[in-house]
Design a protein around this motif. Structure first.
Motif, PDB file in Angstrom:
ATOM      1  N   PHE A  67       0.807  -1.224   0.000  1.00  0.00           N
ATOM      2  CA  PHE A  67       0.000   0.000   0.000  1.00  0.00           C
ATOM      3  C   PHE A  67       0.837   1.269   0.000  1.00  0.00           C
ATOM      4  O   PHE A  67       0.327   2.359   0.230  1.00  0.00           O
ATOM      5  N   ALA A  68       2.150   1.153  -0.250  1.00  0.00           N
ATOM      6  CA  ALA A  68       3.016   2.330  -0.327  1.00  0.00           C
ATOM      7  C   ALA A  68       2.694   3.131  -1.591  1.00  0.00           C
ATOM      8  O   ALA A  68       2.431   2.561  -2.651  1.00  0.00           O
ATOM      9  N   ILE A  69       2.725   4.468  -1.446  1.00  0.00           N
ATOM     10  CA  ILE A  69       2.538   5.344  -2.611  1.00  0.00           C
ATOM     11  C   ILE A  69       3.654   6.380  -2.723  1.00  0.00           C
ATOM     12  O   ILE A  69       3.750   7.065  -3.743  1.00  0.00           O
ATOM     13  N   GLY A  70       4.487   6.513  -1.693  1.00  0.00           N
ATOM     14  CA  GLY A  70       5.525   7.525  -1.765  1.00  0.00           C
ATOM     15  C   GLY A  70       6.677   7.268  -0.821  1.00  0.00           C
ATOM     16  O   GLY A  70       6.550   6.541   0.168  1.00  0.00           O
ATOM     17  N   TRP A  98       2.576  18.594  -5.606  1.00  0.00           N
ATOM     18  CA  TRP A  98       2.922  19.698  -6.503  1.00  0.00           C
ATOM     19  C   TRP A  98       4.442  19.930  -6.507  1.00  0.00           C
ATOM     20  O   TRP A  98       5.058  20.044  -7.555  1.00  0.00           O
ATOM     21  N   LYS A  99       5.022  19.980  -5.311  1.00  0.00           N
ATOM     22  CA  LYS A  99       6.474  20.191  -5.217  1.00  0.00           C
ATOM     23  C   LYS A  99       7.245  19.061  -5.889  1.00  0.00           C
ATOM     24  O   LYS A  99       8.255  19.303  -6.545  1.00  0.00           O
ATOM     25  N   SER A 100       6.789  17.832  -5.723  1.00  0.00           N
ATOM     26  CA  SER A 100       7.523  16.701  -6.300  1.00  0.00           C
ATOM     27  C   SER A 100       7.418  16.686  -7.824  1.00  0.00           C
ATOM     28  O   SER A 100       8.358  16.285  -8.501  1.00  0.00           O
ATOM     29  N   ILE A 101       6.293  17.145  -8.373  1.00  0.00           N
ATOM     30  CA  ILE A 101       6.148  17.214  -9.837  1.00  0.00           C
ATOM     31  C   ILE A 101       6.958  18.395 -10.373  1.00  0.00           C
ATOM     32  O   ILE A 101       7.606  18.293 -11.409  1.00  0.00           O
ATOM     33  N   GLY A 102       6.902  19.521  -9.656  1.00  0.00           N
ATOM     34  CA  GLY A 102       7.768  20.654  -9.976  1.00  0.00           C
ATOM     35  C   GLY A 102       7.284  21.615 -11.036  1.00  0.00           C
ATOM     36  O   GLY A 102       7.848  22.691 -11.207  1.00  0.00           O
ATOM     37  N   GLY A 143      -3.170  12.810  -5.563  1.00  0.00           N
ATOM     38  CA  GLY A 143      -2.294  12.606  -4.396  1.00  0.00           C
ATOM     39  C   GLY A 143      -1.919  13.892  -3.708  1.00  0.00           C
ATOM     40  O   GLY A 143      -2.319  14.957  -4.134  1.00  0.00           O
ATOM     41  N   GLY A 144      -1.251  13.736  -2.643  1.00  0.00           N
ATOM     42  CA  GLY A 144      -0.782  12.539  -1.981  1.00  0.00           C
ATOM     43  C   GLY A 144      -1.798  11.994  -0.988  1.00  0.00           C
ATOM     44  O   GLY A 144      -3.004  12.238  -1.088  1.00  0.00           O
ATOM     45  N   ALA A 145      -1.251  11.286  -0.009  1.00  0.00           N
ATOM     46  CA  ALA A 145      -2.083  10.534   0.931  1.00  0.00           C
ATOM     47  C   ALA A 145      -3.138  11.409   1.613  1.00  0.00           C
ATOM     48  O   ALA A 145      -4.300  11.017   1.734  1.00  0.00           O
ATOM     49  N   GLU A 146      -2.751  12.592   2.051  1.00  0.00           N
ATOM     50  CA  GLU A 146      -3.690  13.491   2.744  1.00  0.00           C
ATOM     51  C   GLU A 146      -4.791  13.980   1.801  1.00  0.00           C
ATOM     52  O   GLU A 146      -5.960  14.083   2.182  1.00  0.00           O
ATOM     53  N   THR A 147      -4.429  14.269   0.566  1.00  0.00           N
ATOM     54  CA  THR A 147      -5.418  14.724  -0.419  1.00  0.00           C
ATOM     55  C   THR A 147      -6.399  13.603  -0.744  1.00  0.00           C
ATOM     56  O   THR A 147      -7.610  13.836  -0.823  1.00  0.00           O
ATOM     57  N   TYR A 148      -5.902  12.382  -0.901  1.00  0.00           N
ATOM     58  CA  TYR A 148      -6.817  11.252  -1.112  1.00  0.00           C
ATOM     59  C   TYR A 148      -7.789  11.136   0.061  1.00  0.00           C
ATOM     60  O   TYR A 148      -8.982  10.926  -0.124  1.00  0.00           O
ATOM     61  N   LYS A 149      -7.265  11.291   1.278  1.00  0.00           N
ATOM     62  CA  LYS A 149      -8.110  11.194   2.476  1.00  0.00           C
ATOM     63  C   LYS A 149      -9.184  12.298   2.475  1.00  0.00           C
ATOM     64  O   LYS A 149     -10.344  12.046   2.777  1.00  0.00           O
ATOM     65  N   ASN A 150      -8.776  13.517   2.096  1.00  0.00           N
ATOM     66  CA  ASN A 150      -9.723  14.640   2.079  1.00  0.00           C
ATOM     67  C   ASN A 150     -10.873  14.430   1.096  1.00  0.00           C
ATOM     68  O   ASN A 150     -11.960  14.960   1.295  1.00  0.00           O
ATOM     69  N   PHE A 151     -10.624  13.694   0.016  1.00  0.00           N
ATOM     70  CA  PHE A 151     -11.644  13.492  -1.021  1.00  0.00           C
ATOM     71  C   PHE A 151     -12.319  12.124  -0.940  1.00  0.00           C
ATOM     72  O   PHE A 151     -13.195  11.827  -1.748  1.00  0.00           O
ATOM     73  N   ALA A 204       9.104   3.038   2.581  1.00  0.00           N
ATOM     74  CA  ALA A 204       8.169   4.071   2.126  1.00  0.00           C
ATOM     75  C   ALA A 204       7.669   4.887   3.319  1.00  0.00           C
ATOM     76  O   ALA A 204       7.694   4.427   4.457  1.00  0.00           O
ATOM     77  N   ASP A 205       7.228   6.124   3.038  1.00  0.00           N
ATOM     78  CA  ASP A 205       6.707   6.960   4.120  1.00  0.00           C
ATOM     79  C   ASP A 205       5.316   7.509   3.833  1.00  0.00           C
ATOM     80  O   ASP A 205       4.763   8.278   4.606  1.00  0.00           O
TER      81      ASP A 205
END
Length: 161
Positions: free
Chosen positions: A13-16, A48-52, A99-107, A126-127
């Motif tokens: 279940f790791a995503i990042g 957003w930061k990781s995509i750049g 993503g990420g994890a928090e955004t998925y949770k919010n939606f 993974a974290d």
């Protein structure tokens, strides 16, 4: 317009990891681009930061209560999930939560469909993870295979009568 969660997920279940995807599969990136182009992508500030940079040929919505981003074409900074949902009726195309994890949770409560790329590995250090139950209340609709043993599974929300 549909609200769709799209995620690549390892067997554990790791995503990042360290603010990035912990793998690189060209087939998955191509699939993501083909699927989301012409639509709206919603991401948290860390994603957003990781995509750049803005993803081309998509409206990029960045969800952040405190951070600032440079004004640029095809990018909106929005402060809350509710603001995005209020805007959604005026947007063309589907709303892809990327993503990420928090955004998925919010939606989580409003996602109608999940597109899940199953990555055939376990990421030990993974974290960022998806919750084990994120597909509860969804039914498998379709499975497709990409190269490198990647499986794309599409799930639709089960609506209670």
């Amino acid at each position: 317009m549909a609200i769709i969660g799209i995620v690549a997920i390892a067997e554990n279940f790791a995503i990042g990891k360290n603010g990035k995807l912990p793998w690189h599969y060209s087939a998955d990136l191509r699939f993501f681009k083909e699927t989301t182009t012409g639509n709206v992508v919603v991401m948290g500030f860390n994603t957003w930061k990781s995509i750049g940079k803005p993803l081309p040929k998509r409206l990029n919505i960045v969800l952040s209560r405190s951070n600032k981003i440079e004004n640029q074409p095809n990018v909106l900074l929005v402060r809350s999930t509710e603001e995005i949902l209020a805007l959604s009726e005026f947007l063309k195309g589907d709303l892809f939560i990327i993503g990420g994890a928090e955004t998925y949770k919010n939606f989580a409560a409003v996602i109608e469909k999940w597109i899940v790329t199953e990555i055939p590995l376990t990421v030990e250090d993974a974290d960022a993870f998806m919750p084990n139950d994120f597909l509860d209340g969804f039914s498998l609709q379709n499975t497709a295979e990409l190269e490198d043993n990647l499986k794309i599974k599409t799930y639709a929300k089960l609506f209670k009568m």
